[in-house]
Write a protein that holds these residues in place. Structure first.
Motif, PDB file in Angstrom:
ATOM      1  N   VAL A  45       0.826  -1.212   0.000  1.00 58.57           N
ATOM      2  CA  VAL A  45       0.000   0.000   0.000  1.00 58.57           C
ATOM      3  C   VAL A  45       0.859   1.260   0.000  1.00 58.57           C
ATOM      4  N   SER A  46       2.171   1.103   0.288  1.00 59.85           N
ATOM      5  CA  SER A  46       3.083   2.238   0.230  1.00 59.85           C
ATOM      6  C   SER A  46       3.629   2.453  -1.172  1.00 59.85           C
ATOM      7  N   GLY A  47       3.233   1.553  -2.103  1.00 61.78           N
ATOM      8  CA  GLY A  47       3.605   1.741  -3.496  1.00 61.78           C
ATOM      9  C   GLY A  47       4.658   0.788  -4.025  1.00 61.78           C
ATOM     10  N   PHE A  48       5.039  -0.229  -3.245  1.00 66.38           N
ATOM     11  CA  PHE A  48       6.078  -1.163  -3.665  1.00 66.38           C
ATOM     12  C   PHE A  48       5.463  -2.499  -4.076  1.00 66.38           C
ATOM     13  N   SER A  49       6.023  -3.109  -5.124  1.00 64.28           N
ATOM     14  CA  SER A  49       5.551  -4.425  -5.540  1.00 64.28           C
ATOM     15  C   SER A  49       6.016  -5.483  -4.544  1.00 64.28           C
ATOM     16  N   PHE A  50       5.461  -6.697  -4.691  1.00 68.31           N
ATOM     17  CA  PHE A  50       5.760  -7.748  -3.713  1.00 68.31           C
ATOM     18  C   PHE A  50       7.231  -8.155  -3.738  1.00 68.31           C
ATOM     19  N   TRP A  51       7.963  -7.800  -4.826  1.00 65.06           N
ATOM     20  CA  TRP A  51       9.389  -8.132  -4.889  1.00 65.06           C
ATOM     21  C   TRP A  51      10.163  -7.452  -3.765  1.00 65.06           C
ATOM     22  N   TYR A  52       9.744  -6.271  -3.397  1.00 69.14           N
ATOM     23  CA  TYR A  52      10.460  -5.526  -2.356  1.00 69.14           C
ATOM     24  C   TYR A  52      10.396  -6.221  -0.992  1.00 69.14           C
ATOM     25  N   PRO A  53       9.200  -6.510  -0.457  1.00 70.84           N
ATOM     26  CA  PRO A  53       9.183  -7.211   0.832  1.00 70.84           C
ATOM     27  C   PRO A  53       9.796  -8.600   0.760  1.00 70.84           C
ATOM     28  N   MET A  54       9.673  -9.268  -0.390  1.00 72.26           N
ATOM     29  CA  MET A  54      10.244 -10.601  -0.520  1.00 72.26           C
ATOM     30  C   MET A  54      11.775 -10.540  -0.431  1.00 72.26           C
ATOM     31  N   ILE A  55      12.386  -9.668  -1.237  1.00 72.20           N
ATOM     32  CA  ILE A  55      13.849  -9.582  -1.264  1.00 72.20           C
ATOM     33  C   ILE A  55      14.382  -8.977   0.031  1.00 72.20           C
TER      34      ILE A  55
END
Length: 243
Positions: A45-55
């Protein structure tokens, strides 16, 4: 034939260690998945795709730091402030590492990952767990660390993936970080008989909030707290020792 027996023995040792380690991590699974999901949704919801929290969950593996990193990524580029903030937030791991030197000695190839995965929860289990007789402690430590690591990484990844599909109002979701720190503080207060360090931390935060403002007081608060704890360390230890 002997080689087959050796492989069988290694497999049996791994199974025993996993069976002993897994029950210890069940409460961690519940906590990590809930907070990890919240973190993944917050990133989305802050604008980042799921790749960001995953990596980030796989590479940083530091819950509180990862939450703070969201605002750092959205803020203007400030590498020095980011480095100091990360060092201050995660500096407690220095003490964890010193405490685990003897327990992690002789771990061979397992040691690098044990060091990398040394979070609060893995430390508390591996330092205090009563490892059953006949269970290889190296594999026990490793499975505890791997399981906790997987819980957090999968929770954050799934949260990032489902974040875009959540239809309810997510305003205020970032408060989960504040709530997490409050819970940690409350748990710590239950274990303490004296509150000198808490008083120093709260007083430092209030002073720095007034002096530096709401957007810039966190780093000065950490530095002031560290300075005051260093200055009054002997007196605090003396007072606590008298109880």
């Amino acid at each position: 034939m002997s080689e087959t027996k050796t492989l069988s023995g290694h497999s049996d040792a791994k199974r025993k260690a996993f069976a002993a380690a897994f029950p210890y991590t069940i409460p961690i699974f519940a906590g990590f998945w809930f907070i990890g999901l919240a973190y993944g949704v917050y990133m989305n919801v802050s604008g980042f795709s799921f790749w960001y929290p995953m990596i980030m969950s796989m590479a940083i593996f530091g819950g509180s730091l990862e939450f703070v990193a969201v605002s750092m990524l959205l803020a203007p580029f400030a590498p020095l402030q980011t480095f100091v903030m990360a060092l201050m937030i995660q500096s407690r791991h220095l003490f964890y590492g010193i405490s685990m030197l003897s327990r992690y000695s002789g771990m061979g190839w397992k040691k690098p990952f044990l060091v990398f995965g040394l979070c609060d929860e893995s430390f508390s289990i591996n330092y205090t767990a009563d490892i059953p007789k006949g269970v290889d402690k190296g594999w026990f430590f490793l499975f505890v660390t791997i399981l906790n690591y997987c819980y957090w990484a999968t929770g954050a990844t799934i949260g990032g993936m489902i974040g875009s599909r959540i239809k309810f109002d997510t305003t205020g979701l970032n408060f989960v970080m504040t709530a997490m720190f409050v819970v940690i503080l409350m748990e710590q207060l239950k274990k303490e008989s004296q509150y000198y360090t808490v008083a120093i931390g709260i007083a430092s935060a209030l002073v720095c909030r007034v002096v530096f403002g709401a957007n810039s007081f966190m780093l000065p608060t950490m530095l002031l707290t560290l300075i005051l704890l260093t200055i009054f360390r002997s007196k605090i230890e003396e007072k606590v020792g008298l109880q």
